[in-house]
Design a protein around this motif. Sequence first.
Motif, PDB file in Angstrom:
ATOM      1  N   SER A  27      46.282  39.476  59.302  1.00  0.00           N
ATOM      2  CA  SER A  27      45.897  40.873  59.099  1.00  0.00           C
ATOM      3  C   SER A  27      46.981  41.831  59.573  1.00  0.00           C
ATOM      4  O   SER A  27      47.266  42.842  58.911  1.00  0.00           O
ATOM      5  N   GLU A  28      47.619  41.511  60.710  1.00  0.00           N
ATOM      6  CA  GLU A  28      48.667  42.390  61.222  1.00  0.00           C
ATOM      7  C   GLU A  28      49.900  42.384  60.324  1.00  0.00           C
ATOM      8  O   GLU A  28      50.585  43.403  60.198  1.00  0.00           O
TER       9      GLU A  28
ATOM     10  N   GLU B 153      44.133  36.929  62.798  1.00  0.00           N
ATOM     11  CA  GLU B 153      44.598  38.215  63.319  1.00  0.00           C
ATOM     12  C   GLU B 153      46.060  38.474  62.944  1.00  0.00           C
ATOM     13  O   GLU B 153      46.428  39.595  62.566  1.00  0.00           O
TER      14      GLU B 153
ATOM     15  N   ASP C 257      44.913  32.249  66.431  1.00  0.00           N
ATOM     16  CA  ASP C 257      45.440  33.590  66.168  1.00  0.00           C
ATOM     17  C   ASP C 257      45.812  33.799  64.715  1.00  0.00           C
ATOM     18  O   ASP C 257      46.318  34.865  64.358  1.00  0.00           O
TER      19      ASP C 257
ATOM     20  N   LEU D 289      44.363  44.837  68.223  1.00  0.00           N
ATOM     21  CA  LEU D 289      43.009  44.627  67.714  1.00  0.00           C
ATOM     22  C   LEU D 289      42.253  43.564  68.500  1.00  0.00           C
ATOM     23  O   LEU D 289      41.035  43.436  68.361  1.00  0.00           O
ATOM     24  N   GLN D 290      42.945  42.766  69.344  1.00  0.00           N
ATOM     25  CA  GLN D 290      42.288  41.777  70.183  1.00  0.00           C
ATOM     26  C   GLN D 290      41.898  42.326  71.556  1.00  0.00           C
ATOM     27  O   GLN D 290      41.233  41.627  72.311  1.00  0.00           O
TER      28      GLN D 290
END
Length: 624
Positions: A388-389, A385, A382, A506-507
């Motif tokens: 990015s978050e 991701e 993870d 987004l996942q």
Amino acid sequence: MGDERGGGGPGAHRAGDAGAEGLAGAGRRAGARPRRDLRPGLCGAGAGAGPHGDPPARRAQPRRRRRQPERRPAPRPAARRRRRDPPPGGIDRPAAHLPRQGHGPAGARAGGAPGKRRLSPRAPAGQPGGFWALAVLATLCAGLWLLSWLAEDHLLLGGGPVQSGLRVAATLSTALLVVLGGGRAVLGLGLSAGLGVEPTGLQRAIAYSVLTFAASAVVLASLGFDITAVLTTSAILTAAVGLALQPTLGSLISGVALHMDRVLHVGDAIVLDGQKVEILRLDWRTAIALRRDGALIVIPNARICNETVVMHRGGQPVRQDSHFPAPASLPPQRISDLVTAMITDFPQVDVSRPVMVMLEGYEPGTALARYNARYWVRNMWDGPEIGSEVLRRVWYVYQRHGIPWPVSRLYGAGQRAVDEVAVLAPGGRPVAETLAMLLPPGPDREARARRLAEAGRLLLFAPDERLILPEAHAEACCLLLAGHALAETEGAGMLAEVSPPPPLRLQRLGRAATLRRMADALARHIGPYAEHAVRQAAARSASLAELCRDVAEEIPDPARRAAFLAGLDTAEEAAHGPGHRFRVCRDAAGRLVSDPPLRAVDEVAVLVLPGAMEGLLGRAARAG
């Protein structure tokens, strides 16, 4: 009279009882469970017995009938009951698979007592069973050498084939003892006891092969064979085969080293060519790894051993760094506190480790400061991701706290300012227009909407972000203008170890992908019409759950309809939509959060109003 007509009196009944008891006793002596025979002949009935085995006179005179004692099966002995604990010999098998001794002819021949089980003895688990075999073999070797020495001075056996046979047998047994004893010493004392490593099958094969080769060479030399030519020929062949199989042999030796070191395990991840790959299988020659895009990679063990490999333990948190800018005019501690609170809000972040926001440097030309946020992600996969978050939510944190985003000085003041009308979702409508749609109808609705828009302040929240407000709005009333928010039910922080955190926005599948999946599943039941049905239902459904129920009505069979709904697994909780009003309170950490705690489903726009202007809202319509 009736007894005489029946062909037998009380004496006959007693004789029948005695015969039945004798049969039962014989059966018990033989070890079989006694059975009650209901045939008329064994109950003392004669030729005039009735269909139930009783004489007619007894049915006519029920009071004179002698009640026979009920024959019940003998209780099972305690030794025949199923044992819950394993016996001391280490045997723990179900009772159905254990041989029963003492029952029937086999048990009588075995001499077992009735109702008992005879368990085969087994040595305790910790007893070295191979020690006695080596002791017997050593005794045999000593005896053979002694016989060979005695036969050498014997008048009849000395110098003959008997003495030569004894010498050869003694030499072979000694070589076998050296191989077995040496292998046990190397594997048991060297690896298990010394290094604490359990030897594998390949390691055992290599150790015994080397010892056997050495022992064979010594035996051949002692028997008078010239092994020089054999060694010369084998050396040439070995060199040729070694040159041809150099990569394979290198990988095999590297595989042995990897298995002995016990550093790399299945489930760990290594960085290969700049990408993380997960180890799925470790063989003696290669390692099978899975890349993030689903591709399988075959890695030679020699490459892992000969190169510097970055390894991540499976199931362990991995460190992540996120770099972001901030205005140089703001205090660095304020930026650090805001970003730290934002990062700890992620359920995927391990909050048992410190979250550090470090200042890396300044850029005077653009009047900004560079920061690095360092934190630990629970699942190594993870990391991209979450990184990015974090950068995405930094923008929303700056917007809520009035921090301008650093831009170049080449832009004008109007270009550097953030236009709330342009960033408001959905559609970029003005705040007053959005408020007018939510307020109850009335002649002064437009005026009230403009007044509330001028007095309020717009706050934006990223998807999956908890609704945490700045400290300046402690006594404010909040109105949800756009987006949807759910009441928090999942655990965060340390509670995320008990229940896995939900995937990020987004996942998850988007709306278009969800509709495509739904149409494909519906087409298995109703055919090509499914795509048109899903498109029509999506235009009039307000939520995904309602859409699923609408399209499921196209399936006439109730069982297949239930299977269709169960296969989709699109259950969603009731979300608060535009028009929802809430107050704020402080949580255990002292932060201002919504009451009750809410988390954004998608991008959420909240209008914060002073508490004195709550009466102007009236009863806002709850759209969506």
